[in-house]
Design an enzyme around this catalytic site. Structure first.
Site, PDB file in Angstrom:
ATOM      1  N   CYS A  58     101.765  33.191  79.568  1.00 40.91           N
ATOM      2  CA  CYS A  58     101.887  34.188  80.640  1.00 40.91           C
ATOM      3  C   CYS A  58     101.556  33.529  81.973  1.00 40.91           C
ATOM      4  O   CYS A  58     100.444  33.009  82.148  1.00 40.91           O
ATOM      5  CB  CYS A  58     100.965  35.377  80.373  1.00 40.91           C
ATOM      6  SG  CYS A  58     101.016  36.636  81.655  1.00 40.91           S
ATOM      7  N   CYS A  84      97.643  41.465  80.408  1.00 39.79           N
ATOM      8  CA  CYS A  84      98.163  42.091  81.627  1.00 39.79           C
ATOM      9  C   CYS A  84      99.421  42.915  81.386  1.00 39.79           C
ATOM     10  O   CYS A  84      99.943  43.531  82.323  1.00 39.79           O
ATOM     11  CB  CYS A  84      98.443  41.032  82.685  1.00 39.79           C
ATOM     12  SG  CYS A  84      99.773  39.878  82.239  1.00 39.79           S
ATOM     13  N   GLU A 358      71.016  58.276  33.378  1.00 36.94           N
ATOM     14  CA  GLU A 358      72.074  57.346  33.758  1.00 36.94           C
ATOM     15  C   GLU A 358      71.991  56.150  32.814  1.00 36.94           C
ATOM     16  O   GLU A 358      71.206  55.228  33.042  1.00 36.94           O
ATOM     17  CB  GLU A 358      71.912  56.903  35.219  1.00 36.94           C
ATOM     18  CG  GLU A 358      71.975  58.064  36.196  1.00 36.94           C
ATOM     19  CD  GLU A 358      71.483  57.680  37.585  1.00 36.94           C
ATOM     20  OE1 GLU A 358      71.884  58.351  38.545  1.00 36.94           O
ATOM     21  OE2 GLU A 358      70.690  56.733  37.702  1.00 36.94           O
ATOM     22  N   ASP A 387      65.257  53.103  41.664  1.00 35.94           N
ATOM     23  CA  ASP A 387      64.319  53.993  42.344  1.00 35.94           C
ATOM     24  C   ASP A 387      63.361  54.663  41.382  1.00 35.94           C
ATOM     25  O   ASP A 387      62.462  55.379  41.825  1.00 35.94           O
ATOM     26  CB  ASP A 387      65.093  55.056  43.134  1.00 35.94           C
ATOM     27  CG  ASP A 387      64.455  55.344  44.473  1.00 35.94           C
ATOM     28  OD1 ASP A 387      63.845  54.429  45.043  1.00 35.94           O
ATOM     29  OD2 ASP A 387      64.575  56.484  44.956  1.00 35.94           O
ATOM     30  N   LYS A 528      64.608  60.109  48.843  1.00 37.62           N
ATOM     31  CA  LYS A 528      65.523  60.034  47.699  1.00 37.62           C
ATOM     32  C   LYS A 528      66.549  58.913  47.851  1.00 37.62           C
ATOM     33  O   LYS A 528      66.198  57.788  48.172  1.00 37.62           O
ATOM     34  CB  LYS A 528      66.192  61.396  47.499  1.00 37.62           C
ATOM     35  CG  LYS A 528      65.195  62.504  47.183  1.00 37.62           C
ATOM     36  CD  LYS A 528      65.864  63.845  46.958  1.00 37.62           C
ATOM     37  CE  LYS A 528      64.826  64.916  46.645  1.00 37.62           C
ATOM     38  NZ  LYS A 528      65.445  66.242  46.422  1.00 37.62           N
ATOM     39  N   LYS A 529      67.821  59.220  47.629  1.00 39.24           N
ATOM     40  CA  LYS A 529      68.841  58.171  47.606  1.00 39.24           C
ATOM     41  C   LYS A 529      69.028  57.533  48.973  1.00 39.24           C
ATOM     42  O   LYS A 529      69.223  56.304  49.078  1.00 39.24           O
ATOM     43  CB  LYS A 529      70.175  58.747  47.121  1.00 39.24           C
ATOM     44  CG  LYS A 529      71.289  57.705  47.051  1.00 39.24           C
ATOM     45  CD  LYS A 529      72.616  58.317  46.632  1.00 39.24           C
ATOM     46  CE  LYS A 529      73.730  57.267  46.656  1.00 39.24           C
ATOM     47  NZ  LYS A 529      75.045  57.833  46.266  1.00 39.24           N
ATOM     48  N   ASP A 766      75.706  61.377  52.622  1.00 42.13           N
ATOM     49  CA  ASP A 766      76.966  60.706  52.919  1.00 42.13           C
ATOM     50  C   ASP A 766      77.698  61.360  54.091  1.00 42.13           C
ATOM     51  O   ASP A 766      78.232  60.664  54.962  1.00 42.13           O
ATOM     52  CB  ASP A 766      77.847  60.670  51.672  1.00 42.13           C
ATOM     53  CG  ASP A 766      77.866  62.003  50.946  1.00 42.13           C
ATOM     54  OD1 ASP A 766      77.319  62.983  51.493  1.00 42.13           O
ATOM     55  OD2 ASP A 766      78.435  62.089  49.846  1.00 42.13           O
TER      56      ASP A 766
END
Length: 1066
Positions: A58, A84, A358, A387, A528-529, A766
């Protein structure tokens, strides 16, 4: 270009450059040092032009762009300078494109009319420069291979340099002549300024050809890629067919808008439906029902609320888009042959709490799929947050790390999908498809045996953990497990993989695997989480500090091994990636029945709503399957576009700027007067400036520590946009710092959870986290690869599904009652209006449960009382009602078309909207009000009542919970209303059937929407839970009492007595 006062000459085609130095210790300079600039588009070095000058694309602003990018912008782009916006002019030697000036048509004709080609011209110029100061040059003279006057035997003849020794006299430099036998070459070169001493120029050296050779090899590789993907069967390709702008420089992704034939009718129908809605309310408000005014007013209020909810849900779907990624371009750009991978590092977060709820085997499969991902191993680090401080999780993760030494090389050797062993070995497919390796069958069988042994170990650990010893768990060396007290334990960190000495069975390096359990003490709110995720952010920043983070739940494994690469196509795109805060993937689930009775897949949300949001400012964050930019999580604002320079006075008439010019001159004079005293004391001013810099750095450090906490290592890592950890820090020092950042009091008096990281204040952290990022001006991206990136498990029985929805709705209520409510928070930032509509809808929808339950009760009330919410329907009213129902149906059909959603999924979503609204949303509303306003935290327990064996056995598990009461009540009263209404019509004759149809349609609409709930209450067809028997008895009793009270076979005015004509007295 900064050359340090030195002159540059050379030939671009031969990559020969002469740097004329005044320093006798001159050395060979690389092209990068000569040019000193890199392309602002692809970060490659900018080449020199034929005449030895830096290539300038340019002429207006001299924005640094290399020639390949210049060619690409002219051919495929907008043909304008990125800075530009001036249209690029055609440079000599560049191919012509549409729009070039006609006077440029013949600018290359000199090459076709016997003129000297550019290579000979450059050689002539070089020869002229080297022969300066010498009378003549014999054509046959040769340049000896010299290195400061000495021959170098190891130097190849085709890669020599001409480096002259210092002159023996002070007159000038005598140099050797360059061979040049072309007939067009001048016989003698002479200087432009003969009277100037050549010693003032210095003497130079010819640069090496390495840069050009490497560039040619790279272009050859790219040429092979182009020929392989789009070649024409081995024919020769012209320069126009294979441009210098290869695929590696092109965008890494693109938007695919919905076809206009689908989206335009959809938008027109939305506007038509809005107009019909206005006419509908005009009729409803102006035609009250006098004999049932209460019912009429209640129904109108509910309908107005439903209309507002529809607007909040509908208009964020105005600009739906799809996206496509180019993984091959990502590899071409960042994974160049013979060089280290340029892909950015990624830290992966896996969170778990209770290993009994879990299962550790599911968590292990998720971790294994992460470790085997198709990404450079030195760029991946997996952090597992425990945790619950459970020793079961720790031991299971230790066994997982050992099994990963076998599993990871097996996955990468045979390129299998998915890379979670549990789901890979159980999939029903031909595993020999596309597998031609002779050892695959043997190694697969051996790997399956190893995995079965691994499962036995994990299941044995789970069985052992069922009964906790009174003294607590102890480790193998006899040390008590630090996490025996779940609510009071220190922070724990264990690096299982990634350190020296631990490699896979093939001897290759493995990704880093780190176990983290944050400190917990009584009296602290651990959040918590969200608190666990913030601890992982800090630990990863100290140990690896990758610029990007991937967050997955422990039951969401990586189903597509290229998922991280898919996200990097958006994050690392040099054009559009800088403003992307996260890339959200849709959630897909395994183990759901074919009919998806309770809409667990949530297809309408992920395939319709999220596509609509992606066209505005991006999808909302859904808690898992999301790749973040670390800087966005730190609360920094999104980079803003540079505003074009303002107009100067040259753009205005001179008479408009006379006053301003005089004022400016006076201001500059005043400034000069003020600055003159300072110039007298330069040393004192320098000392003051240094002290101010020191004070400023100290203040900035204190500000960062107040924001991020009292860890200097973490604060230093937080300001690094590209990540990385200090090289001189020892692992022991970093681990000590990591223990500090996961202490329970580290976040006190900081902005963690308020402006940084996962935001506190709601169980659905979240939504808050994504909302804060969008308020800072960031945008998100929705990525839907053909093979789902992540898959997880979902609760498929009715009670668990309702409790899951209860948790989501409770979080929305908490956000609605907080200061972060999108109705009044975030104005003046970067949040767009339609995106705000979506966030408002995500926190308002639980309140819809109140009008929904009332509206679903109205049909039964109308059938039992004989009243109705609408007066006698006229032709106009009938047409309005028909148009309303038709517009609702057609809108759904068009959404299913452009969203790719089946009618079954759409109908299940509609049904569960009523079921969830009548149960979970209502309880979440009251629970949220009690929690926020009164500080009372209530929980609804789930108790298992019955179970079945076989496929989808969990679907038929019945768990009694109080959430089942409201929809059951609605179902019963509507069924009773239908029975009573039909019985009343039978007893009253033909004339009563006409008004009954509207009420029956209203009641049947409620019953049909609650049908999945009724089916879930019944369980399997061959079994009836005891609770259902109890409800049946109560229902029968109520129906009996109502039957006696109504007595449908008796006329309303009492029994009709007529004379039969018989004389019974006789």
């Amino acid at each position: 270009m900064n050359t340090g006062g030195r002159l540059i000459a050379g030939s671009h085609n031969r990559n020969e450059f002469v740097l004329i130095n005044a320093d006798e210790n001159a050395r060979i300079r690389s092209l990068q040092e000569l040019s000193g600039q890199t392309c602002q588009i692809c970060d490659d070095e900018i080449e020199l032009s034929v005449n030895g000058e830096l290539f300038v694309a340019c002429n207006e602003c001299a924005f640094p762009v290399c020639r390949p990018c210049y060619e690409y912008e002219r051919r495929e782009g907008n043909q304008a300078c990125p800075q530009c916006k001036t249209r690029f002019k055609r440079i000599k030697g560049s191919p012509r494109v549409e729009g070039d000036d006609e006077e440029d048509d013949d600018d290359d004709d000199d090459l076709d009319h016997g003129m000297m080609d550019p290579e000979h011209v450059a050689e002539a110029a070089l020869s002229s420069r080297l022969n300066t100061g010498r009378g003549g040059a014999s054509p046959g003279s040769q340049i000896p291979l010299l290195t400061y006057g000495d021959e170098d035997d190891d130097m190849y003849s085709d890669r020599h340099a001409l480096i002259m020794p210092p002159p023996s006299t002070g007159y000038g430099n005598r140099v050797h002549p360059a061979p040049f036998t072309d007939s067009y070459a001048p016989s003698q070169a002479r200087s432009m300024v003969p009277q100037k001493d050549i010693a003032e120029y210095g003497y130079g050296s010819v640069a090496w050809k390495d840069r050009m050779e490497v560039w040619k090899r790279r272009q050859g590789v790219k040429l092979q890629v182009v020929e392989h993907e789009g070649g024409n069967g081995g024919d020769e390709l012209d320069d126009s067919d294979i441009p210098m702008m290869d695929e590696g420089r092109q965008p890494l992704s693109r938007k695919i808008p919905i076809r206009s034939s689908r989206i335009n009718p959809y938008r027109m129908l939305i506007l038509c439906r809005l107009a019909i809605l206005c006419l509908f309310f005009h009729y409803r408000i102006l035609h009250p029902v006098n004999d049932a005014y209460g019912l009429w007013l209640t129904s109108v209020v509910c309908e107005i609320w439903f209309a507002v909810s529809w607007i909040l849900d509908q208009f964020p779907k105005w600009y739906p888009i799809q996206r496509e990624t180019y993984l091959d371009r990502l590899s071409l750009r960042y994974e160049k042959e013979g060089k280290p991978s340029g892909l950015a590092p990624v830290d992966v977060f896996v969170s778990t709490v209770d290993p009994l709820k879990e299962p550790p085997l599911i968590t292990a499969n998720t971790v294994l799929s992460i470790l085997a991902v198709d990404y450079p191993v030195d760029k991946v680090a997996c952090y597992v947050s425990d945790d619950g401080a459970a020793m079961l999780t720790f031991e299971a993760l230790s066994d997982t790390a050992e099994f990963a030494r076998k599993w990871v090389p097996f996955c990468k050797k045979f390129n299998i999908e998915p890379r979670a062993p549990e789901w890979y070995f159980c999939q029903k497919m031909d595993y020999l498809k596309n597998k031609v390796h002779p050892a695959f069958v043997r190694e697969r069988r051996a790997m399956k045996r190893d995995y079965e042994e691994f499962k036995v170990k994990i299941n044995a650990l789970v069985a052992t953990a069922q009964k906790v010893p009174e003294e607590g768990w102890t480790m193998q060396d006899g040390t008590p497990w630090p996490g025996n007290n779940v609510r009071d334990h220190p922070g724990m960190i264990q690096v299982f993989l990634g350190h020296s000495g631990v490699r896979d069975t093939d001897g290759n390096e493995l990704p880093r695997l780190v176990y983290v359990s944050r400190e917990k003490r009584p009296g602290f709110d651990h959040h918590k989480k969200a608190g666990a995720m913030n601890s992982l952010i800090r630990v990863s920043a100290v140990l690896s500090n990758a610029p990007y983070l991937l967050n997955v739940d422990c039951d969401h494994y990586i189903n597509n091994s290229k998922a991280i690469r898919e996200a990097m196509c958006f994050m690392m795109d040099p054009q559009s990636g800088k403003k992307v805060c996260y890339v959200q993937f849709p959630q897909r689930f395994d183990g759901i029945d074919r009919h998806d009775r309770y809409s667990n897949r949530n297809v309408v949300f992920f395939d319709i709503n999220m596509k609509g949001l992606d066209g505005i400012q991006g999808p909302i964050y859904v808690g898992t399957g999301c790749v973040f930019r670390r800087q966005a999580l730190y609360g920094f604002d999104a980079p803003k576009k540079k505003k074009p320079p303002g107009k100067t006075c040259n753009c205005w008439p001179k008479w408009c700027c006379l006053c301003c010019g005089l004022r400016n001159k006076s201001k500059t004079k005043d400034k000069d007067k003020k600055t003159n005293p300072k110039e007298k004391n330069m040393e004192e001013g320098a000392i003051v400036a240094v002290s101010n810099v020191v004070k400023g750095s100290e203040a900035n450090q204190l500000k960062l520590e107040k924001k991020f906490g009292q860890s200097p290592v973490f604060v230093a890592s937080a300001v690094l946009q590209d990540g990385g950890v200090p090289r001189n820090a020892s692992p022991a020092c970093l681990l000590r710092e990591a223990i500090q950042v996961i202490s329970c009091g580290y976040e006190d008096k900081t902005e963690w959870g308020k402006e940084i990281g996962w935001i506190y204040g709601s169980v659905t952290e979240d939504i808050l986290t994504g909302f804060k990022m969008h308020c800072h001006g960031w945008r998100s991206v929705y990525c839907m690869p053909k093979r789902p990136a992540f898959k997880g498990s979902a609760p498929i029985n009715l009670s668990d599904r309702l409790h899951q929805v209860l948790r989501w709705a409770l979080g929305s209520v908490e956000i609605f009652l907080s200061r972060h409510c999108p109705i009044w928070y975030g104005y003046g930032g970067g949040l767009k209006w339609l995106e705000r509509f979506s966030y408002i809808n995500s926190v308002v929808y639980p309140w819809t449960s109140l009008p929904l339950i009332v509206y679903c009760s109205l049909p039964a009330v109308c059938l039992l009382t004989g009243k109705f919410i609408v007066p006698e329907i006229s032709n106009y009213a009938g047409a309005l009602f028909m148009l309303m129902f038709i517009s609702i149906a057609v809108t759904g059909i068009l959404e299913m078309q452009w969203g790719g959603v089946g009618i079954d999924d759409w109908w299940r979503n509609e049904q569960f909207w009523v079921i969830g609204g009548a149960s979970s949303h209502l309880f979440a509303l009251f629970q949220g009000l009690l929690k926020v306003l009164a500080g009372v935290d209530t929980n609804f327990t789930v108790t298992s009542k019955a179970a079945d064996d076989g496929a989808f056995s969990e679907l038929y598990i019945f768990k009694w919970t109080t959430l089942l009461i409201p929809p059951t009540t609605l179902l019963i009263i509507n069924i009773i209303g239908v029975i009573v209404g039909v019985s009343d019509a039978i007893s009253n004759g033909y004339d009563s059937w006409g008004p009954l149809f509207g009420r029956l349609f209203f009641a049947l609409w409620v019953i049909v929407h609650l049908y999945p709930f009724l089916k879930g209450m019944l369980g399997k067809q061959d079994r009836m839970p005891t609770i259902i028997v109890v409800w049946s008895i109560l229902l029968a009793s109520i129906l009996t009492l109502l039957w006696v009270r109504v007595n449908p076979f008796v006329a309303k005015g009492g029994p009709v007595l007529e004379i039969c004509g018989l004389k019974c007295g006789n």
